[in-house]
Design an enzyme around this catalytic site. Structure first.
Site, PDB file in Angstrom:
ATOM      1  N   GLU A  18       0.825  -1.208   0.000  1.00  0.00           N
ATOM      2  CA  GLU A  18       0.000   0.000   0.000  1.00  0.00           C
ATOM      3  C   GLU A  18       0.861   1.262   0.000  1.00  0.00           C
ATOM      4  OE1 GLU A  18      -3.080  -0.076  -0.526  1.00  0.00           O
ATOM      5  OE2 GLU A  18      -3.751  -2.072   0.055  1.00  0.00           O
ATOM      6  N   ARG A  71       0.526   3.769  -3.192  1.00  0.00           N
ATOM      7  CA  ARG A  71      -0.129   5.051  -2.927  1.00  0.00           C
ATOM      8  C   ARG A  71       0.874   6.192  -2.789  1.00  0.00           C
ATOM      9  NH1 ARG A  71      -5.680   3.663   0.335  1.00  0.00           N
ATOM     10  NH2 ARG A  71      -5.645   1.435  -0.031  1.00  0.00           N
ATOM     11  N   ASP A  98      -5.721  -9.309  -7.223  1.00  0.00           N
ATOM     12  CA  ASP A  98      -6.077  -8.455  -8.361  1.00  0.00           C
ATOM     13  C   ASP A  98      -4.879  -7.795  -9.041  1.00  0.00           C
ATOM     14  OD1 ASP A  98      -5.695  -7.028  -6.013  1.00  0.00           O
ATOM     15  OD2 ASP A  98      -7.368  -5.649  -6.312  1.00  0.00           O
ATOM     16  N   GLU A 150     -12.996   0.529  -9.216  1.00  0.00           N
ATOM     17  CA  GLU A 150     -12.711  -0.442 -10.288  1.00  0.00           C
ATOM     18  C   GLU A 150     -13.689  -0.382 -11.465  1.00  0.00           C
ATOM     19  OE1 GLU A 150     -12.296  -1.039  -7.083  1.00  0.00           O
ATOM     20  OE2 GLU A 150     -10.148  -1.481  -7.029  1.00  0.00           O
TER      21      GLU A 150
HETATM   22  C1  DMJ Z   1      -6.744   0.604  -4.414  1.00  0.00           C
HETATM   23  O1  DMJ Z   1      -5.977   0.908  -3.315  1.00  0.00           O
HETATM   24  C2  DMJ Z   1      -5.934  -0.051  -5.474  1.00  0.00           C
HETATM   25  O2  DMJ Z   1      -6.642  -0.014  -6.664  1.00  0.00           O
HETATM   26  C3  DMJ Z   1      -5.584  -1.452  -5.138  1.00  0.00           C
HETATM   27  O3  DMJ Z   1      -4.838  -2.058  -6.123  1.00  0.00           O
HETATM   28  C4  DMJ Z   1      -6.835  -2.237  -4.937  1.00  0.00           C
HETATM   29  N1  DMJ Z   1      -7.795  -1.589  -4.136  1.00  0.00           N
HETATM   30  C5  DMJ Z   1      -7.924  -0.198  -4.006  1.00  0.00           C
HETATM   31  C6  DMJ Z   1      -9.172   0.399  -4.576  1.00  0.00           C
HETATM   32  O4  DMJ Z   1     -10.284  -0.368  -4.534  1.00  0.00           O
END
Ligand code: DMJ
Length: 586
Positions: free
Chosen positions: A174, A178, A288, A482
């Protein structure tokens, strides 16, 4: 409103023709060798989430001998209007929403990692102090939207207040997607303001020790103050405490070596052994971004690859399903079964290498569950079909069947169908989609439902939701991006205005149900209940992703064109470049 930086030479976006000049800065960051390693760090950390890789089910691409019988690809409307100019009122409405979110955060919580709009306060991820989670995650959206005053204030905070010297454990993935992602995108979009590179390099130096494991795979947590990787003991002590002294080069090379048949990846890897653990195989949480980055690393570095092809074949062979009544396409999860004592009935290396999957007998259970997170996949498959799956470059917009390989046509079709399914999950009382949906299976007792209600049940439902009971966690909408991410890609690849219409409907639902009058936006606890109840939290990805993708859906195509940019999994744009180093794909 200031003119967006990426469009500063355009007086009126509505007049911008389909093919416009590249933004002046489009190649700047790509030329900087010093950022090369950081980009790699960002991209490699993608692999953090991921965790595994089989690979036997290679699908040979049928480049020759294709039938040209189909005049149009599925989902391509021959009468599509190729609208590539901006929809200015809608674009500006999204900018207004961003300001509503940002100004409330700035007023109540400037510099804190997270924001709580009802209590008008911020919180940090750890008690050691904040690391600029929200500011770094949002600042490139300000640059893209041309919010100069807000940008200058955020930049000043980064210059004067941002510190990574925090003796506490942070999530490596994260923090990378981010904070590092936001800083690097800001560096690029600001025409290489050295402040952002300096901060990104400092953060990179603090994160890099997480890669000092026997395998070279990074640990899940990082103590930024001590500059140490930390294993995630919450996951069965899977990552034990040994931290090796050697930093091995390339995570993708480790993943390539660990890959398994069938092209799929389980959600956990062992950093000690560099191999996949027996765990869920899914496109939702923890899985994902692995699949997302297979195509994005390839696109960003112009490298040839086959891991993406194998993974997409595996997804089609084992995970893609069709709902029983409405014939909605969705992806299920594969979960390893356990004995009554919790012991696994299968072990991934043996099962995946030695057997062909047989879900009835192999110890794997197919669960018809799809996270909102999976909705990235529709757009991602369409993007992959027009690039990795294309026989000509660039393909037409929308692509013609003969321009795509057999695998490309398969992926395009599935991508279009998945976008439709994700839109179907917005058919709720609020128009917002839930965090998780389940699909009915042929074995479910549908007759009993029909007998009790006189109606055929809908194909999908929110598990645990009962009238009068507290909503299940699955019923929430937490401002996720998404679906609009896929709509943005689908619109750019087809020019079909239905995708803008759908994005606008989602935006209006967010405005109606998530907007907090005093400032900011909040998650909704039950998408099927009106009036809504809120959770007092505004996730950072609202400003970094959801509103950015909505803005890009309504801008003209000269803004961050897909040929020149790749978005990281947190929607931070990076320029495509030709690497001067081996990427692990080659
Ligand atoms: C985000 O922090 C990023 O897209 C991550 O890869 C997956 N989830 C969240 C948003 O839903």
């Amino acid at each position: 409103m200031a003119e967006p930086i990426l469009r500063q030479r355009k007086k009126d976006a509505a007049e911008v023709p389909e093919q416009t000049e590249k933004p002046a800065h489009a190649n700047h960051a790509a030329k900087s060798s010093s950022t090369g390693n950081l980009y790699v760090c960002v991209l490699l950390a993608l692999g953090l989430l991921v965790y595994q890789f089989p690979n036997l089910a290679k699908v040979p691409l049928a480049f020759l001998g294709q039938s040209n019988e189909n005049k149009h690809l599925p989902g391509v409307r021959p009468s599509s209007v190729r609208t590539f100019s901006a929809d200015i009122p809608k674009r500006d409405a999204v900018v207004e929403a961003f300001k509503h979110a940002w100004l409330a955060y700035e007023r109540d919580a400037m510099g804190d990692d997270e924001y709580h709009p009802f209590s008008h306060m911020g919180t940090n991820l750890t008690s050691a102090g904040g690391i600029g989670y929200t500011v770094a995650d949002s600042i490139d959206t300000m640059l893209i939207m041309g919010l100069d005053e807000e940008y200058q204030r955020a930049r000043t905070w980064i210059a004067e207040k941002l510190s990574f010297d925090r003796d506490a454990n942070f999530n490596t993935f994260e923090t990378t997607i981010r904070v590092m992602g936001g800083l690097l995108a800001a560096y690029h979009l600001s025409d290489q303001d050295p402040l952002f590179l300096e901060k990104a390099q400092e953060l990179g130096d603090r994160i890099l020790p997480t890669f000092e494991t026997p395998s070279g795979l990074p640990l899940s947590l990082v103590n930024l103050g001590l500059k140490e990787g930390v294993p995630d003991m919450d996951n069965n002590g899977m990552m034990r405490t040994y931290i090796g002294k050697r930093l091995k080069g390339n995570v993708m090379a480790v993943l390539r070596a660990a890959r398994m048949p069938h092209g799929l990846a389980s959600i956990f890897l062992s950093p000690e052994e560099g191999r996949y653990m027996t765990a869920s195989i899914r496109l939702g949480s923890r899985g994902d971004s692995y699949y997302e980055y297979l195509i994005k690393q390839y696109l960003q570095t112009n490298q040839t690859e086959d891991m993406y092809d194998d993974a997409m074949a595996g997804i089609h062979n084992y995970l893609v399903q069709t709902s029983i009544s409405s014939k909605l396409t969705y992806t299920a999860e594969l979960n390893p079964e356990r004995t009554g004592h919790g012991e696994l009935l299968v072990s991934i290396p043996l099962t995946l290498f030695e057997f062909d999957f047989n879900f009835d007998s192999s110890g794997w259970r197919l669960t018809p569950k799809q996270d909102h997170l999976v909705c990235f996949l529709g757009g991602s498959l369409m993007l992959g079909a027009t690039t990795s799956g294309a026989l000509v470059h660039p393909v037409s917009i929308p692509p013609r069947p003969e321009e795509l390989s057999e695998a490309g046509r398969r992926d395009w079709k599935t991508g279009v169908e998945l976008v439709k399914t994700c839109m179907a999950t917005h058919e709720t009382a609020t128009g917002l989609s839930p965090e998780i949906v389940h699909f009915r299976m042929p074995g479910d007792d549908l007759d009993a439902h029909v007998a009790a209600t006189g109606e055929m049940p809908t194909d999908w439902y929110i598990k645990g939701s009962k009238p009068g009971s507290p909503p299940s966690l699955d019923a929430r909408y937490i401002l996720r991006p998404e679906t609009v991410e896929s709509l943005f890609l689908a619109f750019r690849l087809t020019g079909d205005t239905q995708y803008r219409d759908q994005g606008w409907a989602i935006f209006q639902a967010i405005e109606k149900h998530c907007r907090v009058a005093s400032g900011g936006y909040a998650s909704v606890l039950n998408v099927d209940q009106i009036p809504v109840e809120h959770e007092d939290k505004m996730e950072t990805f609202l400003m970094s992703e959801t509103l950015k993708y909505l803005y890009l859906l309504f801008t003209d195509t000269s803004v961050l064109p897909l040929d020149d940019y790749v978005f990281n999994t947190e929607a931070h744009p990076f320029p495509v470049f030709n690497p001067s180093f081996r990427t692990g794909f080659s």
